[in-house]
Design an enzyme around this catalytic site. Structure first.
Site, PDB file in Angstrom:
ATOM      1  N   ASP A 131      16.984  18.163  51.708  1.00  0.00           N
ATOM      2  CA  ASP A 131      17.425  18.630  52.295  1.00  0.00           C
ATOM      3  C   ASP A 131      17.298  19.634  53.815  1.00  0.00           C
ATOM      4  O   ASP A 131      18.060  19.535  54.794  1.00  0.00           O
ATOM      5  CB  ASP A 131      18.906  19.975  51.947  1.00  0.00           C
ATOM      6  CG  ASP A 131      17.233  20.665  50.848  1.00  0.00           C
ATOM      7  OD1 ASP A 131      16.344  20.613  51.352  1.00  0.00           O
ATOM      8  OD2 ASP A 131      18.149  22.311  50.270  1.00  0.00           O
ATOM      9  N   ASP A 168      13.935  17.810  47.404  1.00  0.00           N
ATOM     10  CA  ASP A 168      15.497  17.548  47.240  1.00  0.00           C
ATOM     11  C   ASP A 168      15.935  17.158  48.695  1.00  0.00           C
ATOM     12  O   ASP A 168      17.809  16.380  49.127  1.00  0.00           O
ATOM     13  CB  ASP A 168      16.273  19.022  46.978  1.00  0.00           C
ATOM     14  CG  ASP A 168      16.529  19.910  48.242  1.00  0.00           C
ATOM     15  OD1 ASP A 168      15.149  20.165  48.921  1.00  0.00           O
ATOM     16  OD2 ASP A 168      16.973  21.114  48.140  1.00  0.00           O
ATOM     17  N   ASP A 178      11.993  16.604  52.363  1.00  0.00           N
ATOM     18  CA  ASP A 178      11.541  17.633  51.025  1.00  0.00           C
ATOM     19  C   ASP A 178      11.526  17.168  49.528  1.00  0.00           C
ATOM     20  O   ASP A 178      12.262  15.602  50.019  1.00  0.00           O
ATOM     21  CB  ASP A 178      11.487  19.470  51.087  1.00  0.00           C
ATOM     22  CG  ASP A 178      13.248  19.084  50.691  1.00  0.00           C
ATOM     23  OD1 ASP A 178      13.865  18.208  51.391  1.00  0.00           O
ATOM     24  OD2 ASP A 178      13.425  20.946  51.078  1.00  0.00           O
ATOM     25  N   SER A 212      13.723  22.518  45.989  1.00  0.00           N
ATOM     26  CA  SER A 212      13.307  22.105  46.553  1.00  0.00           C
ATOM     27  C   SER A 212      12.124  21.530  46.744  1.00  0.00           C
ATOM     28  O   SER A 212      11.406  20.631  46.987  1.00  0.00           O
ATOM     29  CB  SER A 212      13.948  23.592  47.829  1.00  0.00           C
ATOM     30  OG  SER A 212      13.927  22.769  48.883  1.00  0.00           O
TER      31      SER A 212
END
Length: 451
Positions: free
Chosen positions: A247, A245, A243, A102
């Site tokens: 999400d 990833d 960010d 992440s």
């Protein structure tokens, strides 16, 4: 049974060190694959990743583990976490995997698991996989003739791009809107600029040249200066920072001023309520969301339901209580009419739609309330002492009680351990910013000296 591998959001740690090694990844794949094997059909798992160098370590290890228990593997390559959830469900796969840490730096990596419904696994299912990992040699493997196969899904990017675009109102376009999009040199570096461009925006992409090492480095939702500066330099209408990833998102208005997840939730909640599309009579957020959001929603006749930190806990509460909007102050936005997990790009499109309809500057549209002064400080514990032990010390407990007494009912104190790093997070908010700063400082100093 204690959790050895799974934390707040899957398995996470330093790449090539336990628990994020090729050996453990292979074992996790075997254990998770064995859990989801059911029926006589060909079983399938979808695997995506972000742009970290260590993705090349974990992707083949996970593939080998799943193939060894007889599951076919569909490899997506770099794709946002929400795309994995979407494609798992769309392809009728038995499970999905996202390889990502992440917002963490490139040195870290992680493994997030999704069930066949496209939702992240519950604590109960993760515990069942943990039990299998304790006796990995007992997991039956496929015979030579029944090994799984692996293939790459060449049109994965296109499928997700179309899915995201279809969440944008059909009667609107982004023509005339100048948008900075910071992709954190991460998983959305191709899809996010493409979506915005195809909807008509004048797109200014930044942090879209991943090299395996620069994911989240001085860019993205956790380091927004690059995006803010680009907004001002290009005279953009709005800035979007995702960010690693993709999400979560953080916005900047036309002046480069930051807009956090609480304000985004407030705007989307009001928009959905106005269209009679908000379900559950409120919003699900975490204990970190500002009391200003709670008061704003109350004025709209809406409730704020709080959960522990972590978007999967937000999703769990949404599913159990019938809400279709939830999120986190950090930028995770879950709109369950469209997605099964946080999706920064889809949330950003809802904000852009509101801008187009309002025909006013972002600074006038995206700030629905004045937040109460809130301060968060992260205390890194390097002594090797378990975080629970530090928080359990009487001197720490006394400092927390003293801080709460100083706020005297006009605010709150929240102390929690990070689920992904050796950190204790100290947060306080209240009407008096100086008092909030004093409370956080005193509690943090006590925790530092005690550890």
């Amino acid at each position: 049974m204690s959790r050895k591998y799974f934390g707040t959001d899957g398995i996470r740690g330093k790449a090539n060190e336990a628990p994020v090694t090729a050996e453990i990844a292979l074992a996790v794949a075997k254990a998770a694959g064995a859990h989801f094997l059911r029926g006589s059909h060909r079983h399938t798992v979808v695997i995506g990743k972000d742009t970290r160098l260590s993705g090349y370590l974990l992707e083949p290890a996970l593939t080998a583990g799943f193939v060894s228990v007889g599951m076919d593997v569909v490899i997506l390559g770099p794709m946002p976490t929400p795309a994995v959830g979407m494609l798992t469900r769309s392809m009728r796969a038995d499970m999905g995997v996202m390889i990502s840490a992440s917002h963490n730096p490139y040195e870290d990596n992680g493994i997030k698991l999704f069930g066949p419904d496209g939702f992240k696994l519950s604590d109960a299912v993760e515990m069942k996989i943990e039990r299998r990992l304790q006796d990995i040699d007992s997991i039956p493997v496929a015979t030579s003739a029944k090994l799984g196969r692996a293939r790459r899904l060449d049109d994965a990017l296109g499928r997700y791009i179309e899915f995201v675009k279809n969440t944008f109102p059909k009667d609107l376009r982004l023509d005339g809107l100048k948008v900075v999009i910071d992709c954190a040199n991460g998983a959305a570096y191709k899809v996010a600029p493409t979506v915005l461009y195809e909807l008509g925006a004048n797109v200014i992409p930044v942090a879209v040249t991943p090299d395996g090492f620069n994911i989240n480095k001085d860019c993205g939702a956790t380091s927004t200066a690059l995006m803010q500066e680009a907004v001002v330099a290009h005279g953009a209408d709005i800035g979007i920072a995702l960010d690693g990833d993709a999400d979560r998102l953080i916005l900047a208005d036309e002046h480069g001023q930051i807009v956090d997840g609480d304000q985004v939730m407030a705007l989307i909640a009001k928009t959905l309520q106005s269209a009679d599309l908000l379900k559950g009579g409120g919003v699900v957020a975490t204990v970190m969301s500002n009391m200003g959001l709670e008061n704003y929603l109350k004025d709209l006749g809406l409730d704020l339901i709080r959960t522990p930190v972590g978007d999967r806990y937000v999703v769990q509460a949404m599913r159990e209580q019938g809400y279709n909007l939830g999120g986190e102050q950090s930028g995770h936005m879950v709109m369950s009419d469209h997605t099964t997990t946080g999706d920064g790009l889809i949330a950003a499109l809802q904000v852009l739609a509101a801008l187009i309809r309002a025909d006013r500057p972002a600074s006038e549209v995206v700030r629905g309330f004045i937040p109460l002064p809130q301060l968060l400080e992260n205390i890194r514990i390097t002594s090797g002492v378990p975080l629970d032990d530090v928080l359990g010390l009487s001197v720490v407990k006394e400092a927390i009680l003293a801080g709460e007494a100083q706020l005297n009912g006009s605010g709150r104190v929240l102390i929690r351990k990070s689920g992904t790093e050796p950190l204790i997070r100290v947060m306080a908010e209240g009407e008096d910013s100086d008092l909030v700063r004093t409370v956080v400082s005193e509690i943090s100093a006590t925790i530092t000296s005690a550890s």
